[in-house]
Scaffold this motif. Structure first.
Motif, mmCIF file in Angstrom:
data_model
loop_
_atom_site.group_PDB
_atom_site.id
_atom_site.type_symbol
_atom_site.label_atom_id
_atom_site.label_comp_id
_atom_site.label_asym_id
_atom_site.label_seq_id
_atom_site.Cartn_x
_atom_site.Cartn_y
_atom_site.Cartn_z
ATOM 1 N N GLU A 39 0.825 -1.206 0.000
ATOM 2 C CA GLU A 39 0.000 0.000 0.000
ATOM 3 C C GLU A 39 0.860 1.258 0.000
ATOM 4 O O GLU A 39 0.480 2.287 -0.551
ATOM 5 N N LYS A 40 2.022 1.168 0.622
ATOM 6 C CA LYS A 40 2.921 2.310 0.703
ATOM 7 C C LYS A 40 4.346 1.818 0.862
ATOM 8 O O LYS A 40 4.584 0.670 1.293
ATOM 9 N N VAL A 41 5.300 2.647 0.504
ATOM 10 C CA VAL A 41 6.713 2.344 0.695
ATOM 11 C C VAL A 41 7.375 3.580 1.287
ATOM 12 O O VAL A 41 6.782 4.665 1.316
ATOM 13 N N THR A 42 8.587 3.402 1.770
ATOM 14 C CA THR A 42 9.357 4.552 2.249
ATOM 15 C C THR A 42 10.571 4.743 1.354
ATOM 16 O O THR A 42 11.177 3.773 0.896
ATOM 17 N N LEU A 43 10.894 5.994 1.104
ATOM 18 C CA LEU A 43 12.069 6.339 0.311
ATOM 19 C C LEU A 43 12.735 7.536 0.959
ATOM 20 O O LEU A 43 12.117 8.596 1.105
ATOM 21 N N CYS A 44 13.977 7.333 1.384
ATOM 22 C CA CYS A 44 14.748 8.405 2.025
ATOM 23 C C CYS A 44 13.980 8.998 3.207
ATOM 24 O O CYS A 44 13.959 10.216 3.415
ATOM 25 N N LYS A 46 10.787 9.177 3.723
ATOM 26 C CA LYS A 46 9.464 9.731 3.419
ATOM 27 C C LYS A 46 8.544 8.614 2.942
ATOM 28 O O LYS A 46 8.928 7.775 2.127
ATOM 29 N N THR A 47 7.306 8.610 3.446
ATOM 30 C CA THR A 47 6.334 7.616 3.027
ATOM 31 C C THR A 47 5.739 7.995 1.675
ATOM 32 O O THR A 47 5.333 9.136 1.461
ATOM 33 N N VAL A 48 5.713 7.021 0.773
ATOM 34 C CA VAL A 48 5.124 7.214 -0.544
ATOM 35 C C VAL A 48 3.883 6.335 -0.633
ATOM 36 O O VAL A 48 3.974 5.105 -0.599
ATOM 37 N N ARG A 165 17.944 22.001 -3.873
ATOM 38 C CA ARG A 165 17.233 22.835 -4.853
ATOM 39 C C ARG A 165 15.732 22.559 -4.836
ATOM 40 O O ARG A 165 14.920 23.485 -4.957
ATOM 41 N N TYR A 166 15.350 21.277 -4.680
ATOM 42 C CA TYR A 166 13.924 20.915 -4.765
ATOM 43 C C TYR A 166 13.275 20.613 -3.417
ATOM 44 O O TYR A 166 12.055 20.674 -3.289
ATOM 45 N N GLY A 167 14.078 20.202 -2.430
ATOM 46 C CA GLY A 167 13.518 19.768 -1.152
ATOM 47 C C GLY A 167 12.785 18.450 -1.234
ATOM 48 O O GLY A 167 11.906 18.167 -0.414
ATOM 49 N N ASP A 168 13.146 17.611 -2.203
ATOM 50 C CA ASP A 168 12.414 16.363 -2.446
ATOM 51 C C ASP A 168 13.364 15.343 -3.062
ATOM 52 O O ASP A 168 13.956 15.597 -4.122
ATOM 53 N N TRP A 169 13.529 14.185 -2.405
ATOM 54 C CA TRP A 169 14.496 13.203 -2.891
ATOM 55 C C TRP A 169 14.082 12.526 -4.194
ATOM 56 O O TRP A 169 14.944 12.297 -5.064
ATOM 57 N N PRO A 170 12.792 12.170 -4.411
ATOM 58 C CA PRO A 170 12.442 11.635 -5.729
ATOM 59 C C PRO A 170 12.777 12.603 -6.861
ATOM 60 O O PRO A 170 13.209 12.183 -7.941
ATOM 61 N N ILE A 211 13.906 2.771 -8.473
ATOM 62 C CA ILE A 211 14.717 2.776 -7.262
ATOM 63 C C ILE A 211 13.898 2.255 -6.077
ATOM 64 O O ILE A 211 14.388 1.449 -5.271
ATOM 65 N N MET A 212 12.653 2.679 -5.977
ATOM 66 C CA MET A 212 11.783 2.194 -4.899
ATOM 67 C C MET A 212 11.563 0.686 -5.007
ATOM 68 O O MET A 212 11.575 -0.037 -3.998
ATOM 69 N N ALA A 213 11.373 0.191 -6.228
ATOM 70 C CA ALA A 213 11.165 -1.237 -6.418
ATOM 71 C C ALA A 213 12.437 -2.020 -6.115
ATOM 72 O O ALA A 213 12.389 -3.107 -5.519
ATOM 73 N N MET A 214 13.571 -1.475 -6.503
ATOM 74 C CA MET A 214 14.847 -2.128 -6.176
ATOM 75 C C MET A 214 15.016 -2.235 -4.677
ATOM 76 O O MET A 214 15.433 -3.286 -4.149
ATOM 77 N N LYS A 215 14.676 -1.177 -3.963
ATOM 78 C CA LYS A 215 14.771 -1.210 -2.507
ATOM 79 C C LYS A 215 13.856 -2.290 -1.924
ATOM 80 O O LYS A 215 14.261 -3.048 -1.038
ATOM 81 N N ALA A 216 12.626 -2.370 -2.434
ATOM 82 C CA ALA A 216 11.668 -3.356 -1.918
ATOM 83 C C ALA A 216 12.211 -4.771 -2.062
ATOM 84 O O ALA A 216 12.120 -5.585 -1.138
ATOM 85 N N ILE A 217 12.785 -5.082 -3.220
ATOM 86 C CA ILE A 217 13.320 -6.422 -3.447
ATOM 87 C C ILE A 217 14.544 -6.676 -2.579
ATOM 88 O O ILE A 217 14.672 -7.734 -1.953
#
Length: 311
Positions: A39-44, A46-48, A165-170, A211-217
């Protein structure tokens, strides 16, 4: 007699396909399972949330792709056991999230000799102009895009600059693929705060989700069908370091004096790009010489970086 043999041959040809056709699909093919999308994942940190349809489908595409390119994904896990222990401390020293490890996996499959059709090189896949901008030496004799320590630090600086510059890792990750200016312009023109909400070139759209999928695996490979034992992971090398501050007339001769082959020298120091080193500037280079025990599976021992990688 000729007609009789022809008739028998035709009769046999009828029975063989009929027998095959009688098999059910489940008998002819292995089952193929679609991996479960959370349903959700975390990246850096932050919950996505993946409830939104496009987010779900983008993640599912990358998760399915990485799960079913078995060989390459399995090799990434094996290589990660060698390279993550070196890369992670550098990322932390540079003040960027641990999850950027998975960006390197996506960029190069953790192949230290990776070279793309776009002429990007090394684990972090720098093009020459960007590498030089971030302090890496690139010429016919030395190419520090292949120096894991220096290239990792350079990649971390690039990503940190993009994040600031963006304040956002994705968005910072998308910029690593598509360029900072392009992402900044898209965020401005489309009125959004994150690259996850942008309409971009397909490759750049897919990039953060991959990248998120790679992390999940890689957090739990067994959940996606990967079965590895500790002794199948590639082990970190142990080295002694030799400083070189002058020219080297022949790297093969230099390697022989160190008790290794030229092939081993190049494998462990892929930033060396020529048979010799001019070094007119008198720059000091650190050359890694693998210890004999680290070149033996029996003597090197077994260390597992992440216990969840193996059964």
């Amino acid at each position: 007699m000729t007609h009789i043999f022809k008739a028998l041959a035709l009769s046999a040809a009828v029975f063989i396909p009929t027998a095959v056709a009688a098999q059910t699909s489940s008998q002819r093919f292995s089952a193929v399972y679609s991996p479960d999308v959370p349903e959700k994942v975390t990246l850096c940190g932050k919950t996505v949330d993946l409830d939104r349809t496009d987010m779900y489908e983008n993640f599912d595409r990358e998760l399915s792709s990485l799960t079913y390119t078995h060989g390459n994904t399995m090799l990434i896990i094996k290589r990660a056991n060698r390279y993550f222990p070196e890369i992670l401390p550098i990322l932390r020293r540079e003040g960027v999230p641990d999850d950027l490890l998975y960006l390197a996996c996506v960029e190069s499959s953790l192949n230290p000799r990776a070279y793309s059709p776009a002429k990007a090189a090394g684990i972090w896949q720098f093009i020459a102009s960007a590498a030089k901008e971030y302090g890496l030496e690139v010429n016919d004799e030395v190419d520090e895009r292949y120096n894991i320590e220096k290239a990792t630090a350079a990649a971390a600086r690039y990503l940190k600059k993009a994040y600031n510059r963006y304040g956002d890792w994705p968005s910072a990750m998308a910029a690593y693929n598509g360029g900072m200016t392009r992402i900044a312009n898209a965020l401005d023109k489309q009125g959004r705060d994150s690259s996850l909400d942008l309409y971009l070139a397909e490759e750049t759209t897919r990039y953060p989700f991959r990248i998120m999928a790679m992390k999940a695996i890689m957090e739990k490979p067994a959940n996606y069908g990967f079965r590895l034992r500790d002794n199948q992971l590639y082990q970190p090398r142990k080295y002694r370091e030799v400083k070189v501050s002058g020219p080297v007339e022949s790297w093969p001769d230099w390697a022989a004096k160190q008790g290794i082959s030229y092939a081993t020298l190049r494998d462990e120091n892929p930033w060396i790009r020529s048979l010799s080193l001019t070094n007119k500037a008198g720059k000091t280079y650190t050359v890694r010489i693998p210890l004999p025990e680290s070149m033996s599976r029996k003597k090197n021992g077994i260390k597992t970086f992440n216990p969840d990688w193996t059964l």
